[in-house]
Design an enzyme around this catalytic site. Structure first.
Site: not given
Ligand SMILES: *Cc1c(COP(=O)(O)O)cnc(C)c1O
Length: 467
Positions: A111-113
């Protein structure tokens, strides 16, 4: 919009300066002075928007003073064009009223993208406008480094140097960083552990002379406000798809540094009807101990099957404390000072009760993580990554309503963390199609001794802005 520090001493800044600043000069974290609020009628109108269109609506009030509408439009379009699923954050149903939102269709499968693809482009835009250059120096034990590298790869005005502990990250994680071949991306494998890498980053920030005024040093860690802002969007997206504003929903969030779930708290304050926010932790449970017992105390680190949540203290927690103390910066400065000395703190009971109204919490062990992966696979044929499994387990254990849909954030693709999958007796999944050749790609990295002067010299001789 103005941004203020949680410790009350640093000057208020606009979005552009907050983006570049990272930590405030008084050691605090920046938060918006007042949050934008959306009315139910407005939220109802967003039902037909795609992800990027919705992101524009939610993000505009935070950045409007710094970035004109048409430029923001282009930045957001480019950001989410790098995702491999057209829904960007598709939902999967596990049971009646139980869902997971897949946040792993970005370039690095976690999810850090969502935040770092946007952050890189925002940085590049702001730097170009100011005719400035930035050097990012970061340390990673896994997910953050690869997401930051992918996010900065297209940036003209940013060079990125990411240190990882040599031979101590998984092969998939290393290759996701080292196979990015670009003249502004530098991977440094340090003969040391993650803490050694982190310590060198800190020293670089404390004394920036090695940059010789050729560039500014920028942080991309999770305290950067722009990351929280980007994450607010998917709470709206999921809730609207399941009936908001006409029906409220709940979220369960696998949590480490308190960044992701804090974005959910912000979404709720902006007018999204959220019933329950569940803080799901692994054995490293400082947040669970606070929410369930008003003890925020640093303990030893325990390695787990969900390594991206292995933290001792949660860097974004200070933002919640600030609100719990009526936004009194002096009180937070005192409290954090005490915590730094004693390694533990409690807050007044009436404030803590307020925190309990806002969040539920649950700790999930490695055994339960593996059992949940197994169980959900048996029930549905759907494979959870270990971080997501913690979220699902926590949701099932502490949901307070069967009426409101419960959505667990799926923070990583299961292929990134095969150990837990294998322990559950299941076959490790295949790499998604855009990564099938990951193990054949050429790698590019430099092994360096655990020595600050070597690292800084490497930056000077290889950085584009020193030439
Ligand atoms: C970073 C990360 C988390 C924790 O997110 P926070 O914002 O630090 O709470 C959870 N799962 C995965 C896969 C991550 O990479």
């Amino acid at each position: 919009m103005k941004y203020i520090s949680t410790r009350g001493q640093a000057p208020a800044l606009n979005f552009e300066d907050v983006l570049l600043a990272g930590l405030a000069s008084d050691g605090g974290l920046y938060v918006p002075e007042t949050l934008p609020k959306f009315l139910p009628e407005q939220i109802a109108e967003w039902a037909s928007l795609n992800y990027a269109e919705l992101a524009e609506q939610v993000i505009t009030p935070f950045v409007a003073d710094s970035i004109p509408t048409q430029d923001l439009h282009k930045i957001i379009q480019d950001t989410y064009a790098s995702f491999s699923h057209t829904a960007i954050a598709p939902m999967q149903q596990l049971a009646a009223n139980e869902w997971v939102m897949e946040l792993f269709h970005g370039p690095t499968l976690a999810f850090k993208d969502f935040a770092l693809q946007l952050l890189g482009r925002l940085l590049d835009y702001v730097l170009a406008k100011r005719d400035e250059r930035a050097v990012i120096v970061g340390a990673t034990s896994g997910d953050t480094g690869s997401a930051a590298i992918e996010g900065c790869r297209p940036c003209e005005n940013v060079d990125i140097f990411i240190m990882h502990p040599h031979n101590r990250v998984s092969e998939v994680q290393r290759r996701q960083m080292t196979t990015v071949i670009s003249d502004n991306v530098f991977n440094l494998a340090i003969d040391g552990n993650f803490d050694d890498c982190q310590a060198m980053v800190k020293t670089c920030f404390a004394n920036q002379n090695f940059l010789q005024n050729k560039a500014r040093l920028v942080a991309v860690n999770s305290i950067n406000w722009a990351r929280i802002m980007a994450q607010v969007v998917y709470y709206f997206y999921a809730a609207i798809h399941l009936g908001a504003p006409h029906r409220s929903v709940s979220f369960s969030v696998p949590t480490g540094n308190f960044g992701d779930i804090f974005a959910g708290y912000i979404a709720r304050q902006m007018g999204l009807p959220i019933n329950q926010l569940v803080v799901a932790t692994n054995r490293n449970d400082i947040l669970h101990r606070f929410i369930s017992g008003n003890q925020y105390a640093k303990e030893q680190l325990h390695p787990t099957l969900s390594p991206s949540m292995d933290i001792m203290i949660s860097s974004n927690f200070e933002r919640l404390l600030f609100d719990l103390h009526g936004r009194d910066g002096q009180a937070i400065a005192t409290l954090m000072e005490q915590f730094n000395v004693q390694g533990t703190m409690s807050i007044e009971p009436y404030r803590w009760e307020q925190a309990q109204q806002l969040f539920s919490s649950c700790r999930v062990s490695d055994e339960e993580t593996v059992a949940t992966i197994k169980q959900v696979y048996a029930e549905t044929g759907y494979l959870l990554d270990p971080h997501t499994a913690i979220g699902v387990k926590a949701a099932r254990r502490c949901r307070n309503s069967q009426v409101n849909p419960m959505i667990t954030l799926a923070t990583a693709h299961p292929v990134k963390f095969p150990d837990a999958i294998v322990q559950a007796g299941l076959a490790s999944p295949e790499l998604p199609h855009h990564l099938t050749d990951l193990f054949e790609r050429q790698e590019h990295y430099q092994v360096l001794e655990n020595k600050l002067t070597d690292v800084q010299q490497y930056i000077q001789t290889h950085g584009r802005f020193f030439k």
